[in-house]
Design a protein around this motif. Sequence first.
Motif, mmCIF file in Angstrom:
data_model
loop_
_atom_site.group_PDB
_atom_site.id
_atom_site.type_symbol
_atom_site.label_atom_id
_atom_site.label_comp_id
_atom_site.label_asym_id
_atom_site.label_seq_id
_atom_site.Cartn_x
_atom_site.Cartn_y
_atom_site.Cartn_z
ATOM 1 N N HIS A 1 -12.228 -51.646 3.269
ATOM 2 C CA HIS A 1 -12.613 -52.266 1.859
ATOM 3 C C HIS A 1 -11.181 -52.797 1.414
ATOM 4 O O HIS A 1 -10.140 -51.929 1.240
ATOM 5 N N PHE A 2 -10.871 -54.008 1.187
ATOM 6 C CA PHE A 2 -9.648 -54.232 0.604
ATOM 7 C C PHE A 2 -9.655 -54.541 -0.983
ATOM 8 O O PHE A 2 -10.443 -54.791 -1.696
ATOM 9 N N ALA A 3 -8.583 -54.239 -1.524
ATOM 10 C CA ALA A 3 -7.923 -54.357 -2.704
ATOM 11 C C ALA A 3 -7.557 -56.018 -2.949
ATOM 12 O O ALA A 3 -6.314 -56.314 -2.898
ATOM 13 N N LEU A 4 -8.800 -56.916 -3.156
ATOM 14 C CA LEU A 4 -8.259 -58.230 -3.053
ATOM 15 C C LEU A 4 -8.088 -58.577 -4.544
ATOM 16 O O LEU A 4 -8.553 -58.112 -5.513
ATOM 17 N N PRO A 5 -7.290 -59.554 -4.687
ATOM 18 C CA PRO A 5 -6.842 -60.090 -6.087
ATOM 19 C C PRO A 5 -8.018 -61.022 -6.589
ATOM 20 O O PRO A 5 -9.022 -61.525 -5.827
ATOM 21 N N LEU A 6 -8.068 -61.325 -7.915
ATOM 22 C CA LEU A 6 -9.072 -62.226 -8.318
ATOM 23 C C LEU A 6 -8.917 -63.625 -7.826
ATOM 24 O O LEU A 6 -9.861 -64.360 -7.641
ATOM 25 N N GLY A 7 -7.555 -64.062 -7.620
ATOM 26 C CA GLY A 7 -7.333 -65.323 -7.324
ATOM 27 C C GLY A 7 -6.800 -65.406 -5.844
ATOM 28 O O GLY A 7 -7.488 -64.781 -4.841
ATOM 29 N N TYR A 8 -5.467 -65.422 -5.802
ATOM 30 C CA TYR A 8 -4.832 -65.472 -4.494
ATOM 31 C C TYR A 8 -3.668 -64.193 -4.524
ATOM 32 O O TYR A 8 -3.088 -63.882 -3.453
ATOM 33 N N GLN A 9 -3.212 -64.041 -5.711
ATOM 34 C CA GLN A 9 -2.052 -63.026 -5.737
ATOM 35 C C GLN A 9 -2.462 -62.116 -7.064
ATOM 36 O O GLN A 9 -3.353 -62.412 -7.798
ATOM 37 N N LEU A 10 -1.686 -60.839 -6.967
ATOM 38 C CA LEU A 10 -2.219 -60.006 -7.843
ATOM 39 C C LEU A 10 -1.430 -60.093 -9.116
ATOM 40 O O LEU A 10 -0.625 -58.963 -9.294
ATOM 41 N N GLY A 11 -1.836 -61.069 -9.886
ATOM 42 C CA GLY A 11 -1.011 -60.862 -10.961
ATOM 43 C C GLY A 11 0.412 -61.453 -11.103
ATOM 44 O O GLY A 11 1.075 -61.630 -12.103
ATOM 45 N N TYR A 12 1.016 -61.943 -9.883
ATOM 46 C CA TYR A 12 2.360 -62.237 -9.747
ATOM 47 C C TYR A 12 2.734 -63.644 -10.491
ATOM 48 O O TYR A 12 1.772 -64.397 -10.418
ATOM 49 N N PRO A 13 3.740 -63.540 -11.200
ATOM 50 C CA PRO A 13 5.226 -62.709 -11.051
ATOM 51 C C PRO A 13 4.849 -61.604 -12.211
ATOM 52 O O PRO A 13 5.802 -60.921 -12.574
ATOM 53 N N LEU A 14 3.813 -61.378 -12.721
ATOM 54 C CA LEU A 14 3.811 -60.194 -14.005
ATOM 55 C C LEU A 14 3.797 -58.929 -13.032
ATOM 56 O O LEU A 14 3.203 -59.118 -12.084
ATOM 57 N N PRO A 15 4.150 -58.022 -13.803
ATOM 58 C CA PRO A 15 4.078 -56.527 -13.243
ATOM 59 C C PRO A 15 2.595 -56.107 -12.732
ATOM 60 O O PRO A 15 1.723 -56.500 -13.587
ATOM 61 N N PHE A 16 2.263 -55.810 -11.863
ATOM 62 C CA PHE A 16 1.092 -55.564 -11.171
ATOM 63 C C PHE A 16 0.244 -54.735 -12.358
ATOM 64 O O PHE A 16 0.820 -53.837 -12.863
ATOM 65 N N ASN A 17 -0.988 -55.062 -12.363
ATOM 66 C CA ASN A 17 -1.896 -54.291 -13.327
ATOM 67 C C ASN A 17 -3.222 -54.013 -12.441
ATOM 68 O O ASN A 17 -3.735 -55.289 -11.902
ATOM 69 N N ALA A 18 -3.852 -52.879 -12.272
ATOM 70 C CA ALA A 18 -4.976 -52.659 -11.551
ATOM 71 C C ALA A 18 -6.153 -53.498 -11.924
ATOM 72 O O ALA A 18 -7.005 -53.622 -10.919
ATOM 73 N N HIS A 19 -6.161 -53.936 -13.094
ATOM 74 C CA HIS A 19 -7.458 -54.796 -13.412
ATOM 75 C C HIS A 19 -7.394 -55.978 -12.890
ATOM 76 O O HIS A 19 -7.981 -56.828 -12.839
ATOM 77 N N ARG A 20 -6.335 -56.400 -12.169
ATOM 78 C CA ARG A 20 -6.010 -57.654 -11.352
ATOM 79 C C ARG A 20 -6.905 -57.468 -9.868
ATOM 80 O O ARG A 20 -6.917 -58.448 -9.311
ATOM 81 N N VAL A 21 -7.340 -56.456 -9.504
ATOM 82 C CA VAL A 21 -8.205 -55.969 -8.431
ATOM 83 C C VAL A 21 -9.504 -56.391 -8.617
ATOM 84 O O VAL A 21 -10.213 -55.858 -9.501
ATOM 85 N N LYS A 22 -9.917 -57.209 -7.665
ATOM 86 C CA LYS A 22 -11.297 -57.627 -8.121
ATOM 87 C C LYS A 22 -12.116 -56.260 -7.554
ATOM 88 O O LYS A 22 -12.160 -55.866 -6.503
ATOM 89 N N GLY A 23 -13.483 -56.174 -8.477
ATOM 90 C CA GLY A 23 -14.280 -55.068 -8.335
ATOM 91 C C GLY A 23 -13.608 -53.762 -8.662
ATOM 92 O O GLY A 23 -14.282 -52.746 -8.715
ATOM 93 N N TYR A 24 -12.457 -53.697 -9.392
ATOM 94 C CA TYR A 24 -11.854 -52.279 -9.842
ATOM 95 C C TYR A 24 -12.793 -52.126 -10.855
ATOM 96 O O TYR A 24 -12.914 -52.551 -12.035
ATOM 97 N N ARG A 25 -13.050 -50.752 -11.131
ATOM 98 C CA ARG A 25 -13.807 -50.007 -12.165
ATOM 99 C C ARG A 25 -13.215 -48.959 -12.687
ATOM 100 O O ARG A 25 -14.077 -48.045 -13.524
ATOM 101 N N GLY A 26 -12.143 -48.797 -12.457
ATOM 102 C CA GLY A 26 -11.334 -47.622 -12.979
ATOM 103 C C GLY A 26 -10.554 -46.572 -12.258
ATOM 104 O O GLY A 26 -10.769 -46.932 -10.921
ATOM 105 N N PRO A 27 -9.813 -45.886 -12.333
ATOM 106 C CA PRO A 27 -8.926 -45.068 -11.486
ATOM 107 C C PRO A 27 -9.694 -44.276 -10.499
ATOM 108 O O PRO A 27 -10.656 -43.450 -10.608
#
Length: 502
Positions: free
Chosen positions: A102-128
């Motif tokens: 299972h991959f931690a994929l971005p909503l688009g193609y990058q994980l919020g770059y260039p902003l500091p990464f936020n967990a909610h940028r991962v598609k399917g993330y539902r909490g820690p």
Amino acid sequence: MLFRRRARMLRWLVCGRVGPTWMWKALLVFVVIASAGQLLGVIFNKSVQPAARSIFSSPDAQGPSLGSCQPHTHIMFLKTHKTASSTVLNMLYRFGEERDLHFALPLGYQLGYPLPFNAHRVKGYRGPRAVEFHIMGNHMRFNKLEVEKVMPADTFYFSIIRDPVALAESSFAYYKEVAPAFRKTKGLGDFADNPQKYYDPRLRNNHYARNLLWFDFGLDHNANFSISLAQRGQTMIRQAFKLILVSEYFDQSMILLRHALCWPLDAVVSFSLNARQQKPTGIGGISGSWVGKAAAAAGVGGRGARLQAKALPNLSLTEEQREKLRQWNALDWYLYKAFNQTFWEEIDRFGHAQMEQEVALLRTRREDLARVCLRDGGKPVEAHRIRDKNIRPFQSGLIKILGYELQPGLDNATRTACLRMIRPEIQYKDVLDAKQFPRAPAIPAQPGQQVPMVAAAVLSRTGERLIGGEAGARTMEADWDGSRLIRSNRTLIRGQEKGRLR
């Protein structure tokens, strides 16, 4: 008369001496059946003969024994820019896809770059730790606290670095029309002579022009250099990452990575991806690419849809200019020297003789796979020459990104494995996204039945903005440059609206 006598004699001999006629008839039938059976057997064996064994299932695919260790499947790769990181990400994609991870994929193609990464940028993330993610590797600006919300506690963290001068050359070539600091220069040498003349830290995308490694690791790339600051950054990285690879020694890096992850040899054998051509481009170098579209949306480069001829950026440098670039990227230069030293300390512990032996095996295996998988001896080709449009690399910046063509006539298993090795990063992400988040088929409306429309836009469980409701919905999000993106199925299409999401 003579003929009749001889015929009677022959019948007497056959029936009386050798056996009755029925026995001969039975023997003849038996011979006919046996011959037919043998003929059918030959035909049957040819029809059910197993296919030739795929090169990917040969013993060479495993490589030298790694003992009793278990392969790591929780992996976080910080994908730094212009460091051969796309090739490394392809390895992670292949390893995970082959094992249904299972991959931690971005909503688009990058994980919020260039902003500091936020967990909610991962598609399917539902909490820690609510969902088990195995592999994370798309572009991000590192933020360990947020990454730890997504990845398990036993995750193996690693990254890759590159000589800052070589990195600056590549960054200049790729982002010449994206970074304002590069855009107005005559060439990289001109920038190196007086970077302060062109560099404004307040302008979007200028992070590509200074201490890009330091920036990707989540640190302040505009800070004034000091030994104490550089040492603190090095310590932070060393504490967060178990292994730092070096792009200039890619094959040795792959051997260290293989042993650290306890992976088979084929998992770290690769063909160079996202490589650039050393010739000027033709017309419209940045059109059609996601970076080019971002540049156009930000008012960079060409105007409207008009295509313009672009010359290859001037990357020539004198030795004095190279030294100036090291000073301009002093924080990156410090990191590179420090982790280059620890890299070779790792090789000292590994053993130079064993390293040479395993690197030779890796290179031989790469040549063998290239000979089987790739046309023209594995030589990269321009995207427009690749017949299969699904594996043409997207074009980025003013230079051409090269790709590969598959060898024709491959069996299904071999073709699938070869295709994974050459599939470009963006297309591969789309393939994995479609597998992890399959779209439910749209329910056709009955005659006379009205399909209810969901008002305006609502948020999906992945945090994306849905347009038009769940069934056949499109998703909308803000890309890295702040402009609006609409995704339909697996394709991202930039919206035509001039406004931006707030």
